[in-house]
Motif scaffolding. Sequence first.
Motif, PDB file in Angstrom:
ATOM      1  N   ARG A 152      15.185   8.355   4.288  1.00  0.00           N
ATOM      2  CA  ARG A 152      15.074   8.448   3.074  1.00  0.00           C
ATOM      3  C   ARG A 152      13.833   6.769   2.345  1.00  0.00           C
ATOM      4  N   ILE A 153      12.612   7.261   2.728  1.00  0.00           N
ATOM      5  CA  ILE A 153      11.516   5.519   2.632  1.00  0.00           C
ATOM      6  C   ILE A 153      10.869   6.162   1.158  1.00  0.00           C
ATOM      7  N   ALA A 154      10.790   5.232   0.472  1.00  0.00           N
ATOM      8  CA  ALA A 154      10.535   4.529  -0.604  1.00  0.00           C
ATOM      9  C   ALA A 154       8.594   4.210  -0.227  1.00  0.00           C
ATOM     10  N   ILE A 155       7.943   4.377  -0.502  1.00  0.00           N
ATOM     11  CA  ILE A 155       6.655   3.329  -0.216  1.00  0.00           C
ATOM     12  C   ILE A 155       5.696   3.662  -1.513  1.00  0.00           C
ATOM     13  N   ALA A 156       5.455   2.390  -2.408  1.00  0.00           N
ATOM     14  CA  ALA A 156       4.825   1.657  -3.468  1.00  0.00           C
ATOM     15  C   ALA A 156       3.401   1.340  -2.818  1.00  0.00           C
ATOM     16  N   SER A 157       2.066   1.013  -3.326  1.00  0.00           N
ATOM     17  CA  SER A 157       1.038  -0.113  -3.289  1.00  0.00           C
ATOM     18  C   SER A 157       0.290  -0.148  -4.641  1.00  0.00           C
ATOM     19  N   ASP A 158      -0.349  -1.372  -4.755  1.00  0.00           N
ATOM     20  CA  ASP A 158      -1.472  -1.372  -5.461  1.00  0.00           C
ATOM     21  C   ASP A 158      -2.587  -0.621  -5.590  1.00  0.00           C
ATOM     22  N   HIS A 159      -3.197  -0.677  -6.768  1.00  0.00           N
ATOM     23  CA  HIS A 159      -5.169  -0.077  -6.308  1.00  0.00           C
ATOM     24  C   HIS A 159      -5.742  -0.533  -5.198  1.00  0.00           C
ATOM     25  N   ALA A 160      -4.838  -1.719  -4.494  1.00  0.00           N
ATOM     26  CA  ALA A 160      -6.291  -1.928  -3.154  1.00  0.00           C
ATOM     27  C   ALA A 160      -5.523  -1.535  -2.109  1.00  0.00           C
ATOM     28  N   ALA A 161      -4.698  -0.757  -2.170  1.00  0.00           N
ATOM     29  CA  ALA A 161      -3.534   0.023  -0.635  1.00  0.00           C
ATOM     30  C   ALA A 161      -3.197   1.265  -0.801  1.00  0.00           C
ATOM     31  N   ILE A 162      -4.097   2.437  -2.359  1.00  0.00           N
ATOM     32  CA  ILE A 162      -3.800   2.980  -2.581  1.00  0.00           C
ATOM     33  C   ILE A 162      -4.359   4.453  -1.209  1.00  0.00           C
ATOM     34  N   ASP A 163      -5.193   3.804  -0.612  1.00  0.00           N
ATOM     35  CA  ASP A 163      -5.198   4.569   1.253  1.00  0.00           C
ATOM     36  C   ASP A 163      -4.561   4.293   1.713  1.00  0.00           C
ATOM     37  N   LEU A 164      -3.936   3.352   2.208  1.00  0.00           N
ATOM     38  CA  LEU A 164      -3.392   3.520   3.322  1.00  0.00           C
ATOM     39  C   LEU A 164      -1.836   3.436   3.187  1.00  0.00           C
ATOM     40  N   LYS A 165      -1.733   3.560   1.703  1.00  0.00           N
ATOM     41  CA  LYS A 165      -0.360   4.316   1.499  1.00  0.00           C
ATOM     42  C   LYS A 165      -0.469   5.736   1.534  1.00  0.00           C
ATOM     43  N   ALA A 166      -1.142   6.131   1.070  1.00  0.00           N
ATOM     44  CA  ALA A 166      -1.685   8.069   1.797  1.00  0.00           C
ATOM     45  C   ALA A 166      -1.113   7.858   2.672  1.00  0.00           C
ATOM     46  N   ALA A 167      -2.003   7.956   3.601  1.00  0.00           N
ATOM     47  CA  ALA A 167      -2.126   7.842   5.178  1.00  0.00           C
ATOM     48  C   ALA A 167      -0.722   7.568   5.756  1.00  0.00           C
ATOM     49  N   LEU A 168      -0.076   6.486   5.237  1.00  0.00           N
ATOM     50  CA  LEU A 168       1.244   6.296   5.790  1.00  0.00           C
ATOM     51  C   LEU A 168       2.851   6.449   5.189  1.00  0.00           C
ATOM     52  N   ALA A 169       2.447   7.296   3.701  1.00  0.00           N
ATOM     53  CA  ALA A 169       3.246   8.525   3.373  1.00  0.00           C
ATOM     54  C   ALA A 169       3.284  10.193   4.923  1.00  0.00           C
ATOM     55  N   ASP A 170       1.478  10.619   4.649  1.00  0.00           N
ATOM     56  CA  ASP A 170       2.209  11.793   5.303  1.00  0.00           C
ATOM     57  C   ASP A 170       2.296  11.654   6.822  1.00  0.00           C
ATOM     58  N   TRP A 171       1.931  10.320   7.632  1.00  0.00           N
ATOM     59  CA  TRP A 171       2.212   9.886   8.681  1.00  0.00           C
ATOM     60  C   TRP A 171       3.605  10.449   8.755  1.00  0.00           C
ATOM     61  N   LEU A 172       4.087   9.616   8.035  1.00  0.00           N
ATOM     62  CA  LEU A 172       6.015   9.525   7.862  1.00  0.00           C
ATOM     63  C   LEU A 172       6.592  10.716   8.056  1.00  0.00           C
ATOM     64  N   ARG A 173       6.582  11.054   7.053  1.00  0.00           N
ATOM     65  CA  ARG A 173       6.165  12.646   6.552  1.00  0.00           C
ATOM     66  C   ARG A 173       6.342  13.833   7.639  1.00  0.00           C
ATOM     67  N   GLY A 174       4.955  13.490   7.964  1.00  0.00           N
ATOM     68  CA  GLY A 174       4.572  14.564   9.624  1.00  0.00           C
ATOM     69  C   GLY A 174       5.990  13.738  10.545  1.00  0.00           C
ATOM     70  N   ALA A 175       6.602  13.089  11.066  1.00  0.00           N
ATOM     71  CA  ALA A 175       7.511  12.112  12.028  1.00  0.00           C
ATOM     72  C   ALA A 175       9.219  13.009  11.164  1.00  0.00           C
ATOM     73  N   GLY A 176       9.068  13.846  10.144  1.00  0.00           N
ATOM     74  CA  GLY A 176      10.536  14.147   9.679  1.00  0.00           C
ATOM     75  C   GLY A 176      11.553  13.487   8.879  1.00  0.00           C
ATOM     76  N   HIS A 177      10.387  12.340   8.375  1.00  0.00           N
ATOM     77  CA  HIS A 177      11.119  11.692   7.440  1.00  0.00           C
ATOM     78  C   HIS A 177      11.003  11.600   5.172  1.00  0.00           C
ATOM     79  N   ASP A 178      11.984  11.668   4.599  1.00  0.00           N
ATOM     80  CA  ASP A 178      11.028  11.867   3.212  1.00  0.00           C
ATOM     81  C   ASP A 178      11.313  10.911   2.539  1.00  0.00           C
ATOM     82  N   VAL A 179      10.085  11.039   2.507  1.00  0.00           N
ATOM     83  CA  VAL A 179       8.774  10.191   1.458  1.00  0.00           C
ATOM     84  C   VAL A 179       8.998  10.383   0.460  1.00  0.00           C
ATOM     85  N   ALA A 180       9.486   9.100  -0.405  1.00  0.00           N
ATOM     86  CA  ALA A 180       8.797   8.725  -2.375  1.00  0.00           C
ATOM     87  C   ALA A 180       7.658   7.745  -2.303  1.00  0.00           C
ATOM     88  N   ASP A 181       6.677   9.039  -2.395  1.00  0.00           N
ATOM     89  CA  ASP A 181       6.382   8.367  -3.344  1.00  0.00           C
ATOM     90  C   ASP A 181       5.810   7.572  -4.655  1.00  0.00           C
TER      91      ASP A 181
END
Length: 145
Positions: free
Chosen positions: A2-31
């Motif tokens: 179970r992984i939580a991920i958060a950002s500010d506006h400057a990192a929104i694109d990186l956050k989205a890409a990493l959250a998708d990648w982590l979900r694809g690897a089988g992790h439970d991701v809370a954005d």
Amino acid sequence: MRIAIASDHAAIDLKAALADWLRGAGHDVADLGPDSAASVDYPDYGYKLAAAIAAGSAERGIALCGSGIGISIAVNRNPAARCALVSEPLSATLAREHNDANVIAMGARLIGIEMAKACITAFLATEFGGDRHQRRVDKLTQPTF
């Protein structure tokens, strides 16, 4: 994991890409947000991430802002969170092994997606070394001033 991920506006694109990648690897991701590129204050999202760690709703956290510095400071205001600013896999490994870091922070303006993935991979794969490091981690949780 179970992984939580958060950002500010400057990192929104990186956050989205990493959250998708982590979900694809089988992790439970809370954005934990934000949901758009509109300007926000990084402390608000760092505090949300730290609260998720403290509550046990996430085992690990990923904090992102432009530099990674501000959000890491915010996360570390919560005694249950041990957030390390990392920029390459060795620092991510040592943060887990020596400091039992449960959150890593990265700067979206300073790190590319592949290096961010490499840092996260090292962070998630490394166990805390315990032993002589435990007393030091205990002092982080219960400081004596």
